[in-house]
Design a protein around this motif. Sequence first.
Motif, short mmCIF file in Angstrom:
data_model
loop_
_atom_site.label_atom_id
_atom_site.label_comp_id
_atom_site.label_asym_id
_atom_site.label_seq_id
_atom_site.Cartn_x
_atom_site.Cartn_y
_atom_site.Cartn_z
N ASP A 2 7.86 61.08 93.14
CA ASP A 2 9.03 60.73 93.95
C ASP A 2 9.47 62.00 94.68
O ASP A 2 9.98 62.94 94.07
CB ASP A 2 10.13 60.20 93.01
CG ASP A 2 11.38 59.75 93.75
OD1 ASP A 2 11.56 60.16 94.93
OD2 ASP A 2 12.19 59.02 93.17
N TYR B 30 13.45 64.29 97.99
CA TYR B 30 14.09 65.50 98.53
C TYR B 30 13.09 66.50 99.10
O TYR B 30 13.45 67.64 99.38
CB TYR B 30 14.93 66.15 97.42
CG TYR B 30 15.99 65.20 96.90
CD1 TYR B 30 17.17 65.02 97.59
CD2 TYR B 30 15.76 64.45 95.76
CE1 TYR B 30 18.12 64.11 97.15
CE2 TYR B 30 16.70 63.53 95.30
CZ TYR B 30 17.88 63.37 96.00
OH TYR B 30 18.82 62.47 95.58
N SER C 99 17.04 58.31 103.18
CA SER C 99 18.47 58.34 102.80
C SER C 99 19.03 59.75 102.71
O SER C 99 20.24 59.93 102.66
CB SER C 99 18.67 57.69 101.43
OG SER C 99 18.24 56.36 101.45
N SER D 239 13.79 53.55 98.98
CA SER D 239 12.63 53.81 98.12
C SER D 239 12.84 53.19 96.74
O SER D 239 11.88 52.92 96.02
CB SER D 239 12.30 55.30 98.03
OG SER D 239 13.39 56.03 97.55
N THR E 53 12.12 58.96 101.08
CA THR E 53 13.25 58.16 101.55
C THR E 53 13.83 58.71 102.84
O THR E 53 13.69 59.90 103.13
CB THR E 53 14.36 58.12 100.47
OG1 THR E 53 15.45 57.36 100.96
CG2 THR E 53 14.88 59.50 100.12
C1 LIG Z 1 14.91 61.01 93.21
C2 LIG Z 1 15.39 59.83 93.97
N1 LIG Z 1 14.50 58.87 94.28
C3 LIG Z 1 14.88 57.78 94.96
C4 LIG Z 1 16.19 57.61 95.36
C5 LIG Z 1 16.56 56.33 96.06
O1 LIG Z 1 16.54 56.49 97.41
P1 LIG Z 1 16.75 55.26 98.41
O2 LIG Z 1 18.07 55.47 99.01
O3 LIG Z 1 15.62 55.40 99.37
O4 LIG Z 1 16.63 54.01 97.61
C6 LIG Z 1 17.14 58.58 95.07
C7 LIG Z 1 18.53 58.40 95.48
O5 LIG Z 1 19.44 59.08 95.08
C8 LIG Z 1 16.73 59.73 94.35
O6 LIG Z 1 17.59 60.68 94.01
#
Ligand SMILES: Cc1ncc(COP(=O)(O)O)c(C=O)c1O
Length: 381
Positions: free
Chosen positions: A214, A217, A242, A117, A240
């Motif tokens: 965003d 989580y 991730s 993301s 995300t």
């Molecule tokens: C709030 C937030 N947004 C976006 C990301 C980035 O995620 P990605 O791994 O999809 O780039 C993170 C990663 O720690 C995050 O904490």
Amino acid sequence: MQIQLESELKKVKKVSNNQKDKEKIIKEMLRDEVRSISPYYGEEDDFEVKINLAGNESPFDLPAKIKDKFINEFQKTDINRYPEIYSEKIHQELADYLSSELNKEVSTKEVIIGNGSDELLDILIRTFVEKGDIVLSQAPTFSMYRYFSELGGGIYEEIPLDKDFTIENIKAKIDRLQPKLIFFCSPNNPTGEILAKDLILSITEYFSGPVIVDEAYADFSKEDLMAQVENHANLAVTRTFSKAFGLAGIRLGYLYGNSVLVEELKKVLKPYNLNTLTDILGCIVLNNNDIIKERIEFIKKERERVFEHLKSYSDWDLFPSEANFIYLEGKKTHLFKKALNQAGIKIRSYNTKPAAIRITIGSEEENDAVLRVLEEFKQNN
Ligand SMILES: Cc1ncc(COP(=O)(O)O)c(C=O)c1O
């Protein structure tokens, strides 16, 4: 004469074998924004990391069954070929997944998939923010909003997440600063708290620019804004794979927003941005997400367990979390971090005032290890 001298100097410098001269030449060539920013590095470790609870990743690797499916698909793939230009297949899989999650028809035109993301946050800045424009967000929050804003020549402004973080105060800030784009992060990294839906929607209605929420989580939280996207042209949500999906290693994230916004963002996105391997595994996981849902429930239970234990020590402030980590504030947090590090446990720390730490929720064994350090720490501090 002066011009001639300068060009002579440049000639001399360009053939110099001295690293200091070369550094100067390269620095002179850079855009101001690139020259003045520091690259993103994580915290350096001065101990042997046995348990990593610093990155808010999932503690679980993918089940072997899913990895086998991936290997099968991979074997049928001509890796010498480029992926699809805008990875149409995974867009369809994601639209189907979101349709079933949101209980309504989501079209592929309303989603855009990024190489993490992070890529989408960068693209949002590049789409809307020109040199000198203001980007507004909350503080503390995810550092990449500032990073991408400043790299793009924007000016990053923040509103502290304290008792004055109210609809009226944010509106006043918008009136005064005239930002081009607003980022909200909910649940917030690093504090774990969720922002009130009413607040975000009220600002979305008041502000004429894009409001990006965003929700990296949000799989761990009790509420989110996905269902509100269809009612607001200027509201979009990023997510995300991730974190809850445990796919940090393949870099996969997406934005859900109005189809016109998505079409415009595609102009800024690089073609072939998603590599074939990410594409294959992303599709498989989207079609086998039961295990992910179970794991989310597990992490939420573990979060409550760890929270209750951390609460038993009164010399720090604990933030109730709707994410897969817990944020603690207070002078003693850095002493606790030291004790954790001595036990080989890596966490995130913040040199803020007051000092703070963030602990990712791990597997049961990993959390037990944290709690063992806590018990000892409580006796000595
Ligand atoms: C709030 C937030 N947004 C976006 C990301 C980035 O995620 P990605 O791994 O999809 O780039 C993170 C990663 O720690 C995050 O904490």
